[in-house]
Design a protein around this motif. Sequence first.
Motif, short mmCIF file in Angstrom:
data_model
loop_
_atom_site.label_atom_id
_atom_site.label_comp_id
_atom_site.label_asym_id
_atom_site.label_seq_id
_atom_site.Cartn_x
_atom_site.Cartn_y
_atom_site.Cartn_z
N LEU A 158 0.83 -1.20 0.00
CA LEU A 158 0.00 0.00 0.00
C LEU A 158 0.87 1.25 0.00
O LEU A 158 0.69 2.15 -0.82
N HIS B 143 -10.31 7.83 0.78
CA HIS B 143 -9.36 7.01 1.51
C HIS B 143 -7.93 7.42 1.21
O HIS B 143 -7.10 7.53 2.10
N CYS C 242 -6.26 3.94 7.55
CA CYS C 242 -6.68 2.73 8.24
C CYS C 242 -5.49 1.78 8.27
O CYS C 242 -5.49 0.78 8.97
N GLU C 243 -4.49 2.08 7.49
CA GLU C 243 -3.36 1.20 7.25
C GLU C 243 -2.95 0.37 8.45
O GLU C 243 -2.65 0.90 9.51
N LEU D 156 -6.77 -2.69 9.23
CA LEU D 156 -7.72 -3.56 8.54
C LEU D 156 -9.16 -3.08 8.67
O LEU D 156 -10.07 -3.85 8.94
N ALA D 157 -9.36 -1.79 8.44
CA ALA D 157 -10.70 -1.24 8.56
C ALA D 157 -11.32 -0.89 7.21
O ALA D 157 -12.34 -0.22 7.15
N CYS D 158 -10.67 -1.33 6.14
CA CYS D 158 -11.25 -1.07 4.83
C CYS D 158 -10.76 -2.19 3.91
O CYS D 158 -10.02 -3.04 4.33
N CYS E 122 -7.40 -1.42 -0.35
CA CYS E 122 -6.03 -1.70 -0.75
C CYS E 122 -5.90 -3.10 -1.35
O CYS E 122 -4.80 -3.62 -1.49
N LEU F 279 -4.78 -8.01 0.99
CA LEU F 279 -4.85 -6.57 1.22
C LEU F 279 -3.43 -6.00 1.15
O LEU F 279 -2.51 -6.51 1.82
N CYS G 10 -2.00 -3.52 2.31
CA CYS G 10 -1.35 -3.02 3.53
C CYS G 10 -0.79 -4.16 4.37
O CYS G 10 -0.04 -3.92 5.31
FE1 FES Z 1 -7.40 -0.40 4.93
FE2 FES Z 1 -5.53 -2.03 3.93
S1 FES Z 1 -5.52 0.13 3.92
S2 FES Z 1 -7.32 -2.57 4.97
#
Ligand code: FES
Length: 139
Positions: free
Chosen positions: A29, A50, A60-61, A64-66, A69, A105, A107
């Motif tokens: 990411l 984002h 959120c990096e 794990l809130a999205c 990525c 993901l 990140c």
């Molecule tokens: Fe949010 Fe990866 S940046 S889950």
Amino acid sequence: EEEEKISVTFVDKDGDETHIKVPVGMSMLEAAHENDIELEGPLSRLGTLHLRITRLGRACEGSLACSTCHVILMDMEYYNKLDDPTDEENDMLDLAFGLTETSRLGCQVIATPELDGLRLALPSATRNFAVDGFKPKPH
Ligand code: FES
């Protein structure tokens, strides 16, 4: 002393490749953002928001809130080199657009020496060209 870097290729929806060098320890990411590669293409509004938040350093990096990525590993061999996703990552991946068997993901994918040569496709790519081994994952 020189910082160790690995070669990573991002493939976009047109099949265009961007080759970058990623320092060991950096997430995909961060690497994408540093090289102006937009992972968040398909989710334009949310994605742009984002990205802004990320650039401000309040991502959120890592938390794990999205799932914006989301990246797809193009080679199963590389996918298998990664640690298994945590339950939290799997939960977020389940919400991701265009999930495949080799989705992760970005990140959570951290550059290590053995990932040198990694190739990542953006999820929007899978609609437009066939990549070996891509299998949509049933939700
Ligand atoms: Fe949010 Fe990866 S940046 S889950």
